[in-house]
Each structure stands twice: as structure tokens, then as C-alpha cells.
Enzyme design. Structure first.
Site, PDB file in Angstrom:
ATOM      1  N   LYS A  21       1.045  -1.054   0.035  1.00 30.63           N
ATOM      2  CA  LYS A  21       0.074   0.304  -0.196  1.00 30.63           C
ATOM      3  C   LYS A  21       0.323   1.154  -0.060  1.00 30.63           C
ATOM      4  CE  LYS A  21      -3.695   2.800   2.669  1.00 30.63           C
ATOM      5  NZ  LYS A  21      -4.667   2.919   1.156  1.00 30.63           N
ATOM      6  N   THR A  24      -2.441   6.805   0.229  1.00 31.03           N
ATOM      7  CA  THR A  24      -4.263   6.971   1.412  1.00 31.03           C
ATOM      8  C   THR A  24      -4.633   7.589   0.615  1.00 31.03           C
ATOM      9  OG1 THR A  24      -4.435   6.750   2.813  1.00 31.03           O
ATOM     10  CG2 THR A  24      -2.932   8.475   2.531  1.00 31.03           C
ATOM     11  N   GLU A  74      -3.348   0.702  -3.776  1.00 32.07           N
ATOM     12  CA  GLU A  74      -3.735   1.126  -2.600  1.00 32.07           C
ATOM     13  C   GLU A  74      -3.693  -1.190  -1.889  1.00 32.07           C
ATOM     14  OE1 GLU A  74      -5.361   2.503  -0.675  1.00 32.07           O
ATOM     15  OE2 GLU A  74      -6.053   4.111  -0.980  1.00 32.07           O
TER      16      GLU A  74
END
EC number: 3.5.1.135
Length: 104
Positions: A21, A24, A74
Site C-alpha cells: 500500500k 492513501t 491501495e
């Protein structure tokens, strides 16, 4: 104890630590971060510190312009990403993408 600068749901902790990841997506309340910022990261549920990240870039996005690249960054499918964003930020359409790398 030093306060955390940003929090993530605990379910994202392992993906962040493993480098799966790398972005954000946040609302306007967290639009102030900029490239080069070094942030202490905590879990949303208990505010427990788990790593430090460096912001590598920022951009804006709408729910309609989220794409497969965002989903890959993500570590989820595009449908899942849109669903998660809509759950976290109901009735919002404008978002801020924060690109980051985990420094540990």
C-alpha cells in the site's frame, strides 16, 4: 510519547509495512501534507504507532476518476477501493491522494 501524524485502519498495517500500500486517499481535513513530510503512523483503532512514512507526492482525485492504478497502489480492486472510500467518506466526491514510502 510522541503523537502520531496520521492514522490508518489496522487492516491496512501489514500492507503498509510490506510496501503493498503506497498511497492513501483522504478528505480535505488531511490535505495539508506535502512531499518530503516525514510522518509518524498509528492505528486508527488504538492510536498505536507502527511505522514512519515519507510523503513522496500529493494530488487530487474524485470518486469518478479513481482508476486501476490507484487501486493497485491501495492493494485492492477498483470496485473495492470505491466502496471503501464511499464508506469512510459518505457524500463526498473530492479527495486528496497522498503517495508515500514506508521508512519503518
Amino acid at each position: 510519547m510522541q503523537p502520531n501524524d496520521i492514522t490508518f485502519f489496522q487492516r491496512f498495517q501489514n500492507d503498509i509495512l510490506a510496501g503493498r500500500k503506497t498511497i492513501t486517499i483522504r478528505d480535505a481535513s488531511e490535505s495539508h501534507f506535502k512531499a518530503g513530510d516525514v510522518l509518524r503512523v498509528g492505528r486508527f483503532e488504538d492510536d498505536g504507532y507502527f511505522c514512519t512514512i515519507e510523503v513522496t507526492g500529493t494530488s487530487t482525485v474524485t470518486l469518478d476518476t479513481l482508476n486501476e492504478k490507484h487501486a493497485q497502489q491501495e492493494n485492492m480492486s477498483l470496485d473495492e477501493l470505491k466502496r471503501v472510500i464511499a464508506e469512510i467518506y459518505p457524500n463526498q466526491t473530492q479527495f486528496y491522494v497522498i503517495d508515500f514510502k514506508c521508512l519503518r
